[in-house]
Design an enzyme around this catalytic site. Sequence first.
Site, PDB file in Angstrom:
ATOM      1  N   LYS A  85       0.773  -1.149   0.115  1.00 27.47           N
ATOM      2  CA  LYS A  85      -0.106  -0.075  -0.039  1.00 27.47           C
ATOM      3  C   LYS A  85       0.915   1.238  -0.096  1.00 27.47           C
ATOM      4  O   LYS A  85       0.318   2.367  -0.340  1.00 27.47           O
ATOM      5  CB  LYS A  85      -0.879   0.131   1.187  1.00 27.47           C
ATOM      6  CG  LYS A  85      -0.244   0.157   2.639  1.00 27.47           C
ATOM      7  CD  LYS A  85      -1.230   0.040   3.554  1.00 27.47           C
ATOM      8  CE  LYS A  85      -0.563   0.079   4.936  1.00 27.47           C
ATOM      9  NZ  LYS A  85      -1.351   0.333   6.179  1.00 27.47           N
TER      10      LYS A  85
ATOM     11  N   GLY B 276       2.923  -6.874   8.688  1.00 24.57           N
ATOM     12  CA  GLY B 276       3.759  -6.198   9.771  1.00 24.57           C
ATOM     13  C   GLY B 276       3.165  -5.616  10.720  1.00 24.57           C
ATOM     14  O   GLY B 276       2.104  -6.147  11.350  1.00 24.57           O
TER      15      GLY B 276
ATOM     16  N   LEU C 224      15.877   3.127  23.344  1.00 26.96           N
ATOM     17  CA  LEU C 224      17.250   3.308  23.796  1.00 26.96           C
ATOM     18  C   LEU C 224      18.153   3.635  22.306  1.00 26.96           C
ATOM     19  O   LEU C 224      19.029   4.578  22.540  1.00 26.96           O
ATOM     20  CB  LEU C 224      17.911   1.852  24.209  1.00 26.96           C
ATOM     21  CG  LEU C 224      17.486   1.370  25.667  1.00 26.96           C
ATOM     22  CD1 LEU C 224      18.029  -0.106  25.714  1.00 26.96           C
ATOM     23  CD2 LEU C 224      17.871   2.118  26.571  1.00 26.96           C
TER      24      LEU C 224
ATOM     25  N   HIS D 124      44.185 -13.040  16.437  1.00 27.11           N
ATOM     26  CA  HIS D 124      44.530 -11.991  17.351  1.00 27.11           C
ATOM     27  C   HIS D 124      45.115 -10.803  16.583  1.00 27.11           C
ATOM     28  O   HIS D 124      45.786 -10.985  15.593  1.00 27.11           O
ATOM     29  CB  HIS D 124      45.600 -12.621  18.305  1.00 27.11           C
ATOM     30  CG  HIS D 124      46.320 -11.822  19.240  1.00 27.11           C
ATOM     31  ND1 HIS D 124      45.620 -11.284  20.237  1.00 27.11           N
ATOM     32  CD2 HIS D 124      47.281 -10.936  19.345  1.00 27.11           C
ATOM     33  CE1 HIS D 124      46.273 -10.575  21.232  1.00 27.11           C
ATOM     34  NE2 HIS D 124      47.537 -10.052  20.252  1.00 27.11           N
TER      35      HIS D 124
HETATM   36  C1  LIG Z   1      12.740   2.380  14.594  1.00 30.37           C
HETATM   37  C2  LIG Z   1      12.765   0.970  14.451  1.00 30.37           C
HETATM   38  C3  LIG Z   1      13.973   0.207  14.266  1.00 30.37           C
HETATM   39  C4  LIG Z   1      13.974  -1.114  14.166  1.00 30.37           C
HETATM   40  N1  LIG Z   1      15.037  -1.729  13.971  1.00 30.37           N
HETATM   41  C5  LIG Z   1      15.351  -3.009  13.891  1.00 30.37           C
HETATM   42  C6  LIG Z   1      16.346  -3.786  13.818  1.00 30.37           C
HETATM   43  O1  LIG Z   1      17.585  -2.931  14.032  1.00 30.37           O
HETATM   44  N2  LIG Z   1      16.677  -4.879  13.688  1.00 30.37           N
HETATM   45  C7  LIG Z   1      15.556  -5.667  13.380  1.00 30.37           C
HETATM   46  O2  LIG Z   1      15.469  -7.117  13.121  1.00 30.37           O
HETATM   47  N3  LIG Z   1      14.184  -5.150  13.473  1.00 30.37           N
HETATM   48  C8  LIG Z   1      14.193  -3.720  13.643  1.00 30.37           C
HETATM   49  N4  LIG Z   1      12.824  -3.328  13.671  1.00 30.37           N
HETATM   50  C9  LIG Z   1      11.696  -4.127  13.536  1.00 30.37           C
HETATM   51  C10 LIG Z   1      11.657  -4.608  11.963  1.00 30.37           C
HETATM   52  O3  LIG Z   1      11.457  -3.233  11.137  1.00 30.37           O
HETATM   53  C11 LIG Z   1      10.288  -5.288  11.801  1.00 30.37           C
HETATM   54  O4  LIG Z   1      10.371  -6.398  12.712  1.00 30.37           O
HETATM   55  C12 LIG Z   1      10.316  -5.704  10.341  1.00 30.37           C
HETATM   56  O5  LIG Z   1      10.083  -4.672   9.391  1.00 30.37           O
HETATM   57  C13 LIG Z   1       8.916  -6.797  10.138  1.00 30.37           C
HETATM   58  O6  LIG Z   1       8.838  -6.777   8.851  1.00 30.37           O
HETATM   59  P1  LIG Z   1       7.393  -7.409   8.088  1.00 30.37           P
HETATM   60  O7  LIG Z   1       7.763  -7.655   6.654  1.00 30.37           O
HETATM   61  O8  LIG Z   1       6.803  -8.361   8.996  1.00 30.37           O
HETATM   62  O9  LIG Z   1       6.591  -6.117   8.297  1.00 30.37           O
HETATM   63  P2  LIG Z   1       6.957  -4.623   7.912  1.00 30.37           P
HETATM   64  O10 LIG Z   1       7.980  -4.270   7.758  1.00 30.37           O
HETATM   65  O11 LIG Z   1       6.136  -3.641   8.841  1.00 30.37           O
HETATM   66  O12 LIG Z   1       6.014  -4.540   6.355  1.00 30.37           O
HETATM   67  C14 LIG Z   1       4.606  -4.705   6.306  1.00 30.37           C
HETATM   68  C15 LIG Z   1       4.257  -4.058   4.805  1.00 30.37           C
HETATM   69  O13 LIG Z   1       2.755  -4.196   4.826  1.00 30.37           O
HETATM   70  C16 LIG Z   1       2.263  -3.146   4.202  1.00 30.37           C
HETATM   71  N5  LIG Z   1       0.930  -3.516   4.434  1.00 30.37           N
HETATM   72  C17 LIG Z   1       0.227  -3.510   5.383  1.00 30.37           C
HETATM   73  N6  LIG Z   1      -0.959  -4.104   5.138  1.00 30.37           N
HETATM   74  C18 LIG Z   1      -1.209  -3.972   3.898  1.00 30.37           C
HETATM   75  C19 LIG Z   1      -2.430  -4.289   2.760  1.00 30.37           C
HETATM   76  N7  LIG Z   1      -3.320  -4.458   3.359  1.00 30.37           N
HETATM   77  N8  LIG Z   1      -2.110  -4.092   1.785  1.00 30.37           N
HETATM   78  C20 LIG Z   1      -0.813  -3.890   1.243  1.00 30.37           C
HETATM   79  N9  LIG Z   1       0.275  -3.648   2.025  1.00 30.37           N
HETATM   80  C21 LIG Z   1       0.013  -3.566   3.233  1.00 30.37           C
HETATM   81  C22 LIG Z   1       2.915  -1.900   5.030  1.00 30.37           C
HETATM   82  O14 LIG Z   1       2.816  -0.772   4.324  1.00 30.37           O
HETATM   83  C23 LIG Z   1       4.255  -2.361   5.077  1.00 30.37           C
HETATM   84  O15 LIG Z   1       4.902  -1.515   3.902  1.00 30.37           O
HETATM   85  C24 LIG Z   1      12.883  -1.950  13.887  1.00 30.37           C
HETATM   86  C25 LIG Z   1      11.642  -1.113  13.997  1.00 30.37           C
HETATM   87  C26 LIG Z   1      11.486   0.191  13.959  1.00 30.37           C
HETATM   88  C27 LIG Z   1      10.355   0.922  14.311  1.00 30.37           C
END
Ligand SMILES: Cc1cc2nc3c(=O)[nH]c(=O)nc-3n(C[C@H](O)[C@H](O)[C@H](O)COP(=O)(O)OP(=O)(O)OC[C@H]3O[C@@H](n4cnc5c(N)ncnc54)[C@H](O)[C@@H]3O)c2cc1C
Length: 465
Positions: A34, A144, A186, A444
């Site tokens: 989206k 996500g 943090l 080392h």
């Molecule tokens: C500030 C911050 C720092 C982070 N740092 C780390 C880190 O250092 N290391 C780490 O491992 N994790 C980190 N994370 C967590 C990590 O970003 C998430 O765990 C990861 O992005 C999850 O991946 P995902 O594919 O499940 O979901 P997401 O990355 O959230 O992607 C989901 C996608 O689905 C889309 N979407 C939702 N509903 C729909 C729909 N109905 N139709 C079409 N599209 C849709 C959204 O727009 C989004 O782009 C961090 C998170 C934040 C907020």
Amino acid sequence: MDKFDLTVLGGGPGGYVAAIRAAQLGMKVALVEKKLPLGGTCLNVGCIPSKVLLESSDLYHKAGNEFSKHGIAVTGASMSIEQLMARKNKVVKELTDGIMILMKKGNIKVINGFGRIKSKGLVEVTGEGGIETVETDKILIAVGSEPVELPFLPFDGDKVVNSTDALSFGKVPSSMIVIGAGAIGLELGSVWSRLGSKVTFVEILPRVAPFADSQASKMLERALIAQGLQFKLETKVVSGEKTAGGVVLAIQDKNGAESKIEAEKVLVAVGRKPATKKQGFEEVGIKLDEKGRIKVGDNFQTALSSVYAIGDCIEGPMLAHKASEEGVACVEKIAGLSAHVNYAAIPNVVYTEPELAQVGISDEEAKAKGIAVKSGKSYFKGNGRAKSLMAEDGFVKVVADAETDKLLGLHIVGPRASEMIHEGALCMEFEGTAEDIGIMCHAHPTLSETLKEAALAVHKKAIHG
Ligand SMILES: Cc1cc2nc3c(=O)[nH]c(=O)nc-3n(C[C@H](O)[C@H](O)[C@H](O)COP(=O)(O)OP(=O)(O)OC[C@H]3O[C@@H](n4cnc5c(N)ncnc54)[C@H](O)[C@@H]3O)c2cc1C
């Protein structure tokens, strides 16, 4: 109308990685997102932009506080927030553009719009150009998560902010309260503190990075306090009120004593929740648990047949690499291959200075589970590489099964812990022992020698301990 073998909902590290692997396995794939660019939370407003800000703010902090110890005189160092944000945006753009190239390479059809599952073989996508109906054999949900809001302190994008807002401030706030001392709080608290903000954390639990080994968490807290961060632990925020200059919070400590604190901005970093509301999942028979996570079985299959779910929207740690691993395992299983995710060996990192990294269980968790363990510890203080890096804070702790010596956990607080943790993850994947790490020759001088020493310490054989 095209018919797809697999339609993925969500282009984050779970969804886009699953789409690529599915295409490699010969499937005809559509990826619905989206909010372009692809990359989800991780690339656009999570892992990557936060690491860019951490790196730049660390250099700035070191220019003012450490360079002189190396003999480097820096006068009049200043930080351009505009340039800082421009570099962050450039890194994000390069990486998200790269994903688009991978989509083309895999012949994956990217559809921009909100995807809604109408039935087990049908997804309706509402985009700028109208509604598109996608016919598909299988559907993978990877939608996500999103930041949790406090009911009495809604986000306003200005004074009460979430992590996305805190990655894009136009200037350094004079003061900031961070509610929640988990990884995201943090890291972002560290960024703005290094750039000059007075940062105070309010955390309801008795320690920072509550998921971590308690000694590692204590060590990290001490190091962060030395950098000027302040912590109010075992304290809860009761209410909040916006004022002309910022926000006033009423807080209550563990004895029930109430007081008020004020800051220009409040970053609410109390966790994330699965983005499963208003998706219409339950209407088509997909079941959610009490936390709003999609319920899945062993094969990531939801309650609706041919529909699967992975990543932040299902149970488990909300981590990008966990989402990607699940994406790969899920589509490999769909393709009839044998695949699994080893949840016992998923590393977890906080990119503060020092960094905190862990994989597996701590000795406290082992005790709670009734597993007898032995542990060994070694400090970076005695490590030559750490001294040369001027980064001696921290230690490595190795936790091994008392009977079999199998590695059950590795806990590191110290320089570049994020890179070192994988030696432990690898050892756990291969069901190796503390002895295996102890007898392995480590170059080392390296920080990893501290890991070898900690492994040797499990059997009281540490040379420098
Ligand atoms: C500030 C911050 C720092 C982070 N740092 C780390 C880190 O250092 N290391 C780490 O491992 N994790 C980190 N994370 C967590 C990590 O970003 C998430 O765990 C990861 O992005 C999850 O991946 P995902 O594919 O499940 O979901 P997401 O990355 O959230 O992607 C989901 C996608 O689905 C889309 N979407 C939702 N509903 C729909 C729909 N109905 N139709 C079409 N599209 C849709 C959204 O727009 C989004 O782009 C961090 C998170 C934040 C907020």
